[in-house]
Structures are given as C-alpha cells and as structure tokens.
Scaffold this motif. Sequence first.
Motif, PDB file in Angstrom:
ATOM      1  N   ALA A 126       0.825  -1.209   0.000  1.00 58.91           N
ATOM      2  CA  ALA A 126       0.000   0.000   0.000  1.00 58.91           C
ATOM      3  C   ALA A 126       0.858   1.257   0.000  1.00 58.91           C
ATOM      4  O   ALA A 126       0.539   2.246  -0.683  1.00 58.91           O
ATOM      5  CB  ALA A 126      -0.932  -0.005   1.209  1.00 58.91           C
ATOM      6  N   ILE A 127       1.949   1.249   0.744  1.00 64.05           N
ATOM      7  CA  ILE A 127       2.851   2.403   0.756  1.00 64.05           C
ATOM      8  C   ILE A 127       3.412   2.654  -0.631  1.00 64.05           C
ATOM      9  O   ILE A 127       3.521   3.805  -1.079  1.00 64.05           O
ATOM     10  CB  ILE A 127       3.980   2.190   1.784  1.00 64.05           C
ATOM     11  N   SER A 128       3.736   1.580  -1.347  1.00 66.64           N
ATOM     12  CA  SER A 128       4.310   1.743  -2.695  1.00 66.64           C
ATOM     13  C   SER A 128       3.320   2.369  -3.666  1.00 66.64           C
ATOM     14  O   SER A 128       3.722   2.918  -4.699  1.00 66.64           O
ATOM     15  CB  SER A 128       4.780   0.384  -3.232  1.00 66.64           C
ATOM     16  N   GLU A 129       2.012   2.316  -3.322  1.00 63.99           N
ATOM     17  CA  GLU A 129       0.968   2.829  -4.222  1.00 63.99           C
ATOM     18  C   GLU A 129       0.401   4.175  -3.767  1.00 63.99           C
ATOM     19  O   GLU A 129      -0.472   4.724  -4.441  1.00 63.99           O
ATOM     20  CB  GLU A 129      -0.196   1.817  -4.271  1.00 63.99           C
ATOM     21  N   THR A 130       0.870   4.679  -2.627  1.00 61.70           N
ATOM     22  CA  THR A 130       0.236   5.845  -2.009  1.00 61.70           C
ATOM     23  C   THR A 130       1.152   7.064  -2.012  1.00 61.70           C
ATOM     24  O   THR A 130       2.215   7.039  -1.379  1.00 61.70           O
ATOM     25  CB  THR A 130      -0.172   5.524  -0.552  1.00 61.70           C
ATOM     26  N   PRO A 131       0.766   8.135  -2.692  1.00 63.12           N
ATOM     27  CA  PRO A 131       1.564   9.367  -2.659  1.00 63.12           C
ATOM     28  C   PRO A 131       1.607   9.946  -1.247  1.00 63.12           C
ATOM     29  O   PRO A 131       0.636   9.851  -0.494  1.00 63.12           O
ATOM     30  CB  PRO A 131       0.806  10.308  -3.604  1.00 63.12           C
ATOM     31  N   GLY A 132       2.739  10.527  -0.895  1.00 68.00           N
ATOM     32  CA  GLY A 132       2.861  11.215   0.388  1.00 68.00           C
ATOM     33  C   GLY A 132       3.420  10.389   1.513  1.00 68.00           C
ATOM     34  O   GLY A 132       3.615  10.892   2.624  1.00 68.00           O
ATOM     35  N   VAL A 133       3.675   9.093   1.272  1.00 71.94           N
ATOM     36  CA  VAL A 133       4.266   8.235   2.299  1.00 71.94           C
ATOM     37  C   VAL A 133       5.419   7.435   1.696  1.00 71.94           C
ATOM     38  O   VAL A 133       5.393   7.093   0.502  1.00 71.94           O
ATOM     39  CB  VAL A 133       3.236   7.263   2.919  1.00 71.94           C
ATOM     40  N   LEU A 183       7.179  -7.214  -4.330  1.00 69.25           N
ATOM     41  CA  LEU A 183       7.591  -6.054  -5.125  1.00 69.25           C
ATOM     42  C   LEU A 183       9.068  -6.153  -5.460  1.00 69.25           C
ATOM     43  O   LEU A 183       9.781  -7.007  -4.916  1.00 69.25           O
ATOM     44  CB  LEU A 183       7.335  -4.764  -4.323  1.00 69.25           C
ATOM     45  N   PRO A 184       9.585  -5.277  -6.308  1.00 67.14           N
ATOM     46  CA  PRO A 184      11.041  -5.228  -6.522  1.00 67.14           C
ATOM     47  C   PRO A 184      11.747  -4.853  -5.221  1.00 67.14           C
ATOM     48  O   PRO A 184      11.127  -4.247  -4.318  1.00 67.14           O
ATOM     49  CB  PRO A 184      11.206  -4.130  -7.576  1.00 67.14           C
ATOM     50  N   PRO A 185      13.029  -5.174  -5.078  1.00 66.11           N
ATOM     51  CA  PRO A 185      13.761  -4.797  -3.866  1.00 66.11           C
ATOM     52  C   PRO A 185      13.665  -3.289  -3.617  1.00 66.11           C
ATOM     53  O   PRO A 185      13.749  -2.491  -4.542  1.00 66.11           O
ATOM     54  CB  PRO A 185      15.205  -5.210  -4.180  1.00 66.11           C
ATOM     55  N   CYS A 186      13.456  -2.917  -2.341  1.00 67.72           N
ATOM     56  CA  CYS A 186      13.312  -1.496  -2.000  1.00 67.72           C
ATOM     57  C   CYS A 186      14.457  -0.977  -1.151  1.00 67.72           C
ATOM     58  O   CYS A 186      14.529   0.221  -0.853  1.00 67.72           O
ATOM     59  CB  CYS A 186      11.985  -1.258  -1.290  1.00 67.72           C
ATOM     60  N   GLY A 187      15.347  -1.880  -0.721  1.00 71.16           N
ATOM     61  CA  GLY A 187      16.486  -1.451   0.078  1.00 71.16           C
ATOM     62  C   GLY A 187      16.201  -1.318   1.560  1.00 71.16           C
ATOM     63  O   GLY A 187      17.095  -0.970   2.332  1.00 71.16           O
ATOM     64  N   VAL A 188      14.959  -1.594   1.971  1.00 72.43           N
ATOM     65  CA  VAL A 188      14.610  -1.554   3.396  1.00 72.43           C
ATOM     66  C   VAL A 188      14.532  -2.997   3.885  1.00 72.43           C
ATOM     67  O   VAL A 188      13.676  -3.759   3.423  1.00 72.43           O
ATOM     68  CB  VAL A 188      13.271  -0.835   3.636  1.00 72.43           C
ATOM     69  N   VAL A 189      15.426  -3.352   4.801  1.00 70.32           N
ATOM     70  CA  VAL A 189      15.453  -4.731   5.286  1.00 70.32           C
ATOM     71  C   VAL A 189      14.808  -4.819   6.667  1.00 70.32           C
ATOM     72  O   VAL A 189      14.782  -3.855   7.423  1.00 70.32           O
ATOM     73  CB  VAL A 189      16.888  -5.288   5.341  1.00 70.32           C
ATOM     74  N   ARG A 209      -7.206  -7.554   2.276  1.00 71.23           N
ATOM     75  CA  ARG A 209      -6.572  -6.850   3.388  1.00 71.23           C
ATOM     76  C   ARG A 209      -6.127  -5.435   3.026  1.00 71.23           C
ATOM     77  O   ARG A 209      -5.837  -4.628   3.911  1.00 71.23           O
ATOM     78  CB  ARG A 209      -5.356  -7.637   3.884  1.00 71.23           C
ATOM     79  N   MET A 210      -6.064  -5.134   1.753  1.00 81.96           N
ATOM     80  CA  MET A 210      -5.631  -3.795   1.352  1.00 81.96           C
ATOM     81  C   MET A 210      -6.579  -2.718   1.866  1.00 81.96           C
ATOM     82  O   MET A 210      -6.179  -1.566   2.024  1.00 81.96           O
ATOM     83  CB  MET A 210      -5.503  -3.708  -0.166  1.00 81.96           C
ATOM     84  N   ILE A 211      -7.839  -3.047   2.155  1.00 84.01           N
ATOM     85  CA  ILE A 211      -8.740  -2.017   2.685  1.00 84.01           C
ATOM     86  C   ILE A 211      -8.272  -1.564   4.065  1.00 84.01           C
ATOM     87  O   ILE A 211      -8.394  -0.378   4.414  1.00 84.01           O
ATOM     88  CB  ILE A 211     -10.209  -2.482   2.734  1.00 84.01           C
ATOM     89  N   PHE A 212      -7.715  -2.491   4.848  1.00 81.99           N
ATOM     90  CA  PHE A 212      -7.216  -2.118   6.174  1.00 81.99           C
ATOM     91  C   PHE A 212      -5.911  -1.319   6.049  1.00 81.99           C
ATOM     92  O   PHE A 212      -5.682  -0.370   6.801  1.00 81.99           O
ATOM     93  CB  PHE A 212      -6.986  -3.368   7.019  1.00 81.99           C
ATOM     94  N   ALA A 213      -5.093  -1.725   5.085  1.00 83.28           N
ATOM     95  CA  ALA A 213      -3.824  -1.026   4.869  1.00 83.28           C
ATOM     96  C   ALA A 213      -4.061   0.411   4.417  1.00 83.28           C
ATOM     97  O   ALA A 213      -3.438   1.353   4.935  1.00 83.28           O
ATOM     98  CB  ALA A 213      -2.984  -1.777   3.837  1.00 83.28           C
ATOM     99  N   ARG A 214      -4.968   0.591   3.481  1.00 85.36           N
ATOM    100  CA  ARG A 214      -5.234   1.956   2.987  1.00 85.36           C
ATOM    101  C   ARG A 214      -5.838   2.824   4.083  1.00 85.36           C
ATOM    102  O   ARG A 214      -5.530   4.018   4.196  1.00 85.36           O
ATOM    103  CB  ARG A 214      -6.149   1.890   1.767  1.00 85.36           C
TER     104      ARG A 214
END
Length: 271
Positions: A22-29, A53-59, A238-243
């Motif tokens: 959800a963060i990857s799809e949401t502007p501002g976060v 998703l592709p690697p984001c560098g956050v482990v 579950r994306m409804i809870f994430a959003r």
Amino acid sequence: MADMRLIIAGAGGRMGRALVRAISETPGVVLAGALEAPGSELIGKDAGVLAGLPPCGVVLSGDLWALSANADGIIDFTVPAATIANVAIAAERGIVHVIGTTGLSASDDAVIRSVSKQAKVVQSGNMSLGVNLLAALVRRVAKALDDDFDIEIVEMHHRAKVDAPSGTAFLLGRAAAEGRGIDLSQHSVRSRDGHTGPRRTGDIGFATLRGGTATGDHSVIFAGPYERIELTHRSEDRMIFARGALKAALWAKDKPPGFYSMADVLGLSDF
C-alpha cells in the motif's frame, strides 16, 4: 511537503506485507523501516521482496529504537505484547502510532491511552473506512431503537485468526452499547451452549465463525417484533485495512499528541 516516513511493524506478516504494498501505491508516504520480532528468520530480508515487489532497500530489523530515529510514524498490526513494547518507544520518540492490533486487554488499552500525552495514537479494532462508517450507523440505529430490538453481532474470519470475537466485532459492540447508553462489559454475551434460558433484555450477543480464507465479514442485527434490520460489511482484501491505516497516519501527522480513533479521522465523532 515532505513525504511521511513510516515504519511497518510485523512487516513479514500478511498484514505487514499488504501495508508495504500500500505504501508503494500511495503518494505522500515512504517506507522508512520494517520491523519484525527479534530472532525472526526474516530479519535482514528485503521488505519489498517479501511483499511481492522489486527490492526497495529496506530490510527487516528487530530494533525499533534504531528504526524510529528517522521516522514520522509506525503502523502496528502485530500482537498485544509487541504493540505495548512499541507504544513506549513511539511515545518517547513522539511519533505517530497507528494501532490495528486486536486481542488487547483492558490493561493494554490503559497503557496505550497513558502515553498519548506524548505520542499521537490512532487506535481502531478495524482500519477499514467502511467498517468505521458502519460503526457510526450502528451507534445511531441503537440510539433510535429501544430494548424491543435485540442486538446480535455475527463475524467470520479465516481459520488462522487467533482471537475471538474479532476486534471489529468489539468495535461494533461498543458502538451499539454507546448508542444504548450502557456498559458493554455488563451486557456482552459471547457464548451460548446448553439450556441457557430466555434471552435477557438489553444484552448484546456475539457469534463467532472461523473457516477458510475469509478476511472479515461482520453483521449487526437489530431483531425486533416481526422485523429485523441488518447492517453488514464484507471485506474482500486486506488492502482495505492497509489503505485505512495510511489515511490515519497521514491525518495524524500534523495533529497534537493525543488519543484518536478512526471516527476522528473520518470526521464521524459527532455522527
């Protein structure tokens, strides 16, 4: 305005992975950190990869104190013991803490409320926008109808859910009790078996179903003489809870320290 930097607690779990997506799809976060229990086999794994998703560098890390040094908030759908540990750190850092953890005890809730003088806490048994609108409707209907209408709450979740009734069922039960002006703890009926006798006027009943992969179905039934009103919400992903959780975090970012609910986020406190 700078993006809000968020840590996802329980980032290796199903809800945590949905939050990362959800963060990857949401502007501002942006994803600023990914937390897992110390000793987890997922520590060191890339949060993006775990979320599909592709690697984001956050482990994934087990050290919230270190992660929170450069974060604006934490979103927490974990277990009660972890949430209580996390809330102390969030309060010390003075960051937003969005809590969707269920199964919390009354003493856990008291701890969470006690830190809200320092932290911005948004807590809800369900972060879905639709469920929180449903709770507002339940409160209104319960207030409008007298004790001739019995209130029953039915919920169903997947077979792996470990707490019952669900946090959402309690959210709806509290809304109904508030509408009636009663204490839910004094009027809650959570099981019926054997010769129970007739239903007590004013009780709020809970029925729990578990099975399959259901992500959450909830109905509040107002059963009166010769008629019933049923208010229902069915979740499909579950994306409804994430959003909803991301909306709550963004809403709380510029608010003063305090304890807030999703009703506050949606402007439904006085509905």
